[in-house]
Design a protein around this motif. Sequence first.
Motif, PDB file in Angstrom:
ATOM      1  N   ILE A  19      52.292  28.918 183.102  1.00  0.00           N
ATOM      2  CA  ILE A  19      51.154  28.761 182.191  1.00  0.00           C
ATOM      3  C   ILE A  19      51.411  29.597 180.942  1.00  0.00           C
ATOM      4  CG2 ILE A  19      48.668  29.150 181.839  1.00  0.00           C
ATOM      5  CD1 ILE A  19      49.219  26.992 183.923  1.00  0.00           C
ATOM      6  N   GLN A  20      51.287  28.957 179.776  1.00  0.00           N
ATOM      7  CA  GLN A  20      51.342  29.733 178.534  1.00  0.00           C
ATOM      8  C   GLN A  20      49.903  29.962 178.073  1.00  0.00           C
ATOM      9  OE1 GLN A  20      52.114  28.367 174.433  1.00  0.00           O
ATOM     10  NE2 GLN A  20      54.063  29.417 174.642  1.00  0.00           N
ATOM     11  N   PHE A  21      49.462  31.188 178.163  1.00  0.00           N
ATOM     12  CA  PHE A  21      48.068  31.517 177.849  1.00  0.00           C
ATOM     13  C   PHE A  21      47.892  31.670 176.345  1.00  0.00           C
ATOM     14  CE2 PHE A  21      44.222  34.079 177.596  1.00  0.00           C
ATOM     15  CZ  PHE A  21      43.430  33.494 178.559  1.00  0.00           C
ATOM     16  N   SER A  68      34.164  32.725 180.469  1.00  0.00           N
ATOM     17  CA  SER A  68      33.516  33.756 179.693  1.00  0.00           C
ATOM     18  C   SER A  68      33.745  33.599 178.189  1.00  0.00           C
ATOM     19  CB  SER A  68      34.029  35.136 180.139  1.00  0.00           C
ATOM     20  OG  SER A  68      35.422  35.125 180.281  1.00  0.00           O
ATOM     21  N   ARG A  69      34.842  32.961 177.790  1.00  0.00           N
ATOM     22  CA  ARG A  69      35.100  32.910 176.339  1.00  0.00           C
ATOM     23  C   ARG A  69      34.208  31.901 175.621  1.00  0.00           C
ATOM     24  NH1 ARG A  69      39.736  34.103 178.826  1.00  0.00           N
ATOM     25  NH2 ARG A  69      40.238  31.898 179.101  1.00  0.00           N
ATOM     26  N   GLY A  70      33.644  30.959 176.367  1.00  0.00           N
ATOM     27  CA  GLY A  70      32.688  30.034 175.755  1.00  0.00           C
ATOM     28  C   GLY A  70      31.414  30.733 175.324  1.00  0.00           C
ATOM     29  N   THR A 106      31.816  22.198 191.113  1.00  0.00           N
ATOM     30  CA  THR A 106      33.153  22.761 191.358  1.00  0.00           C
ATOM     31  C   THR A 106      34.206  21.799 190.811  1.00  0.00           C
ATOM     32  OG1 THR A 106      32.389  23.952 193.297  1.00  0.00           O
ATOM     33  CG2 THR A 106      34.744  23.551 193.180  1.00  0.00           C
ATOM     34  N   TYR A 107      35.276  22.353 190.250  1.00  0.00           N
ATOM     35  CA  TYR A 107      36.262  21.524 189.535  1.00  0.00           C
ATOM     36  C   TYR A 107      37.625  22.203 189.569  1.00  0.00           C
ATOM     37  CZ  TYR A 107      35.472  25.060 186.028  1.00  0.00           C
ATOM     38  OH  TYR A 107      35.367  26.272 185.401  1.00  0.00           O
ATOM     39  N   ASP A 108      38.678  21.441 189.221  1.00  0.00           N
ATOM     40  CA  ASP A 108      40.042  21.978 189.154  1.00  0.00           C
ATOM     41  C   ASP A 108      40.320  22.524 187.764  1.00  0.00           C
ATOM     42  OD1 ASP A 108      40.639  21.278 191.764  1.00  0.00           O
ATOM     43  OD2 ASP A 108      41.150  19.226 191.174  1.00  0.00           O
ATOM     44  N   LEU A 109      41.062  23.630 187.727  1.00  0.00           N
ATOM     45  CA  LEU A 109      41.449  24.270 186.474  1.00  0.00           C
ATOM     46  C   LEU A 109      42.956  24.074 186.293  1.00  0.00           C
ATOM     47  CD1 LEU A 109      39.631  26.156 184.632  1.00  0.00           C
ATOM     48  CD2 LEU A 109      40.654  28.076 185.810  1.00  0.00           C
ATOM     49  N   GLU A 110      43.457  24.346 185.069  1.00  0.00           N
ATOM     50  CA  GLU A 110      44.908  24.294 184.861  1.00  0.00           C
ATOM     51  C   GLU A 110      45.591  25.236 185.845  1.00  0.00           C
ATOM     52  OE1 GLU A 110      46.183  25.556 180.998  1.00  0.00           O
ATOM     53  OE2 GLU A 110      48.204  24.739 181.254  1.00  0.00           O
ATOM     54  N   TYR A 111      44.892  26.356 186.136  1.00  0.00           N
ATOM     55  CA  TYR A 111      45.433  27.297 187.117  1.00  0.00           C
ATOM     56  C   TYR A 111      44.363  27.611 188.158  1.00  0.00           C
ATOM     57  CZ  TYR A 111      43.427  30.109 183.332  1.00  0.00           C
ATOM     58  OH  TYR A 111      42.628  30.603 182.332  1.00  0.00           O
ATOM     59  N   VAL A 155      30.264  24.136 174.044  1.00  0.00           N
ATOM     60  CA  VAL A 155      31.221  24.904 173.234  1.00  0.00           C
ATOM     61  C   VAL A 155      32.083  25.776 174.142  1.00  0.00           C
ATOM     62  CG1 VAL A 155      31.456  26.743 171.504  1.00  0.00           C
ATOM     63  CG2 VAL A 155      29.736  24.954 171.178  1.00  0.00           C
ATOM     64  N   ASP A 156      33.404  25.690 173.955  1.00  0.00           N
ATOM     65  CA  ASP A 156      34.313  26.590 174.669  1.00  0.00           C
ATOM     66  C   ASP A 156      35.473  26.934 173.752  1.00  0.00           C
ATOM     67  OD1 ASP A 156      35.254  28.212 176.695  1.00  0.00           O
ATOM     68  OD2 ASP A 156      35.689  26.591 178.099  1.00  0.00           O
ATOM     69  N   ASP A 157      36.255  27.950 174.138  1.00  0.00           N
ATOM     70  CA  ASP A 157      37.374  28.339 173.279  1.00  0.00           C
ATOM     71  C   ASP A 157      38.498  27.324 173.352  1.00  0.00           C
ATOM     72  OD1 ASP A 157      38.109  29.112 175.925  1.00  0.00           O
ATOM     73  OD2 ASP A 157      39.504  30.616 175.158  1.00  0.00           O
ATOM     74  N   LEU A 158      38.739  26.753 174.553  1.00  0.00           N
ATOM     75  CA  LEU A 158      39.968  25.969 174.725  1.00  0.00           C
ATOM     76  C   LEU A 158      39.764  24.824 175.718  1.00  0.00           C
ATOM     77  CD1 LEU A 158      43.513  27.394 174.921  1.00  0.00           C
ATOM     78  CD2 LEU A 158      42.754  25.944 176.825  1.00  0.00           C
ATOM     79  N   LEU A 159      40.262  23.659 175.357  1.00  0.00           N
ATOM     80  CA  LEU A 159      40.276  22.495 176.253  1.00  0.00           C
ATOM     81  C   LEU A 159      41.682  22.346 176.811  1.00  0.00           C
ATOM     82  CD1 LEU A 159      38.936  19.859 177.372  1.00  0.00           C
ATOM     83  CD2 LEU A 159      39.739  18.725 175.289  1.00  0.00           C
ATOM     84  N   ALA A 160      41.819  22.478 178.120  1.00  0.00           N
ATOM     85  CA  ALA A 160      43.129  22.303 178.765  1.00  0.00           C
ATOM     86  C   ALA A 160      43.090  20.992 179.552  1.00  0.00           C
ATOM     87  CB  ALA A 160      43.463  23.518 179.617  1.00  0.00           C
ATOM     88  N   THR A 161      42.910  21.049 180.874  1.00  0.00           N
ATOM     89  CA  THR A 161      42.884  19.813 181.669  1.00  0.00           C
ATOM     90  C   THR A 161      41.544  19.080 181.570  1.00  0.00           C
ATOM     91  OG1 THR A 161      42.047  20.898 183.652  1.00  0.00           O
ATOM     92  CG2 THR A 161      44.444  20.860 183.364  1.00  0.00           C
ATOM     93  N   GLY A 162      40.537  19.766 181.050  1.00  0.00           N
ATOM     94  CA  GLY A 162      39.227  19.134 180.870  1.00  0.00           C
ATOM     95  C   GLY A 162      38.271  19.327 182.027  1.00  0.00           C
ATOM     96  N   GLY A 163      38.750  19.948 183.108  1.00  0.00           N
ATOM     97  CA  GLY A 163      37.885  20.127 184.275  1.00  0.00           C
ATOM     98  C   GLY A 163      36.646  20.962 183.981  1.00  0.00           C
ATOM     99  N   THR A 164      36.832  22.036 183.245  1.00  0.00           N
ATOM    100  CA  THR A 164      35.710  22.933 182.932  1.00  0.00           C
ATOM    101  C   THR A 164      34.661  22.207 182.102  1.00  0.00           C
ATOM    102  OG1 THR A 164      37.279  24.776 182.903  1.00  0.00           O
ATOM    103  CG2 THR A 164      35.117  25.175 181.917  1.00  0.00           C
ATOM    104  N   ALA A 165      35.140  21.520 181.074  1.00  0.00           N
ATOM    105  CA  ALA A 165      34.202  20.838 180.177  1.00  0.00           C
ATOM    106  C   ALA A 165      33.513  19.674 180.897  1.00  0.00           C
ATOM    107  CB  ALA A 165      34.930  20.351 178.929  1.00  0.00           C
TER     108      ALA A 165
HETATM  109  P1  AMP Z   1      40.459  23.309 181.758  1.00  0.00           P
HETATM  110  O1  AMP Z   1      39.318  23.225 182.724  1.00  0.00           O
HETATM  111  O2  AMP Z   1      41.784  23.076 182.406  1.00  0.00           O
HETATM  112  O3  AMP Z   1      40.236  22.457 180.531  1.00  0.00           O
HETATM  113  O4  AMP Z   1      40.548  24.832 181.287  1.00  0.00           O
HETATM  114  C1  AMP Z   1      39.743  25.291 180.267  1.00  0.00           C
HETATM  115  C2  AMP Z   1      39.217  26.668 180.539  1.00  0.00           C
HETATM  116  O5  AMP Z   1      40.213  27.541 181.060  1.00  0.00           O
HETATM  117  C3  AMP Z   1      38.742  27.298 179.252  1.00  0.00           C
HETATM  118  O6  AMP Z   1      37.547  28.021 179.529  1.00  0.00           O
HETATM  119  C4  AMP Z   1      39.868  28.199 178.825  1.00  0.00           C
HETATM  120  O7  AMP Z   1      39.369  29.419 178.334  1.00  0.00           O
HETATM  121  C5  AMP Z   1      40.703  28.426 180.078  1.00  0.00           C
HETATM  122  N1  AMP Z   1      42.132  28.078 179.895  1.00  0.00           N
HETATM  123  C6  AMP Z   1      42.804  27.099 180.542  1.00  0.00           C
HETATM  124  N2  AMP Z   1      44.087  27.067 180.191  1.00  0.00           N
HETATM  125  C7  AMP Z   1      44.236  28.026 179.263  1.00  0.00           C
HETATM  126  C8  AMP Z   1      45.371  28.486 178.491  1.00  0.00           C
HETATM  127  N3  AMP Z   1      46.571  27.917 178.585  1.00  0.00           N
HETATM  128  N4  AMP Z   1      45.161  29.492 177.610  1.00  0.00           N
HETATM  129  C9  AMP Z   1      43.927  30.061 177.498  1.00  0.00           C
HETATM  130  N5  AMP Z   1      42.848  29.686 178.193  1.00  0.00           N
HETATM  131  C10 AMP Z   1      42.993  28.687 179.084  1.00  0.00           C
END
Ligand code: AMP
Length: 175
Positions: free
Chosen positions: A24-26, A63-65, A97-102, A123-133
């Motif tokens: 994972i590249q954060f 927390s960053r949202g 409950t949902y899956d995260l990138e990690y 509103v969130d800081d970052l969209l990765a796999t979309g599970g959180t949103a």
């Molecule tokens: P996801 O549910 O996979 O879209 O993950 C989004 C959530 O996880 C956001 O709240 C991000 O803050 C955090 N996140 C996931 N992947 C990363 C990443 N590569 N760098 C920073 N934050 C991440």
Amino acid sequence: MSDALVDAVKARIRNVPDFPKPGIQFKDITPVLADARLFSDCVNWVAGQYAGEYVDQVIGMESRGFIFGAAVAPQLHAGFIPARKPGKLPWNKISETYDLEYGSNTLEIHEDAFKPGDKVVVVDDLLATGGTAAATVALCRKAGAEVLGCVFLVELGFLDGRSKLDVPVHSLVVY
Ligand code: AMP
């Protein structure tokens, strides 16, 4: 303005390899937050996506949202709803409950967070796999709200998280 902002944010994001786990590249946005002018410009950009629209509530994910969501809500003349990690909210809750990138995660809101039909921006800081949103959109709908769209500072486009979202998605920086 927006292109210059994109470049400025990209220049300040710190790429941390193998965090929180290998592969994972954060994307560390703390240098963006620490830059007064840049943080302000980012908050204005996020709010600008819904400027002039009627918004009842902004919801931000722990927390960053919280950082961007809470800063943006007053600009939109909206309230702020925190979507929290399990066990943090004191009142009756709705959870998802949902899956995260990690790994995996659960988010909760109070069952009375919204009035029926409230118009909500996620509103969130970052969209990765979309599970959180996607989980946050589901929480809003379970609670009777209408989701207008989602706004992110950063989108990891190669993970195609926006395909999980059936609402408009706005991102400032796309990798
Ligand atoms: P996801 O549910 O996979 O879209 O993950 C989004 C959530 O996880 C956001 O709240 C991000 O803050 C955090 N996140 C996931 N992947 C990363 C990443 N590569 N760098 C920073 N934050 C991440």
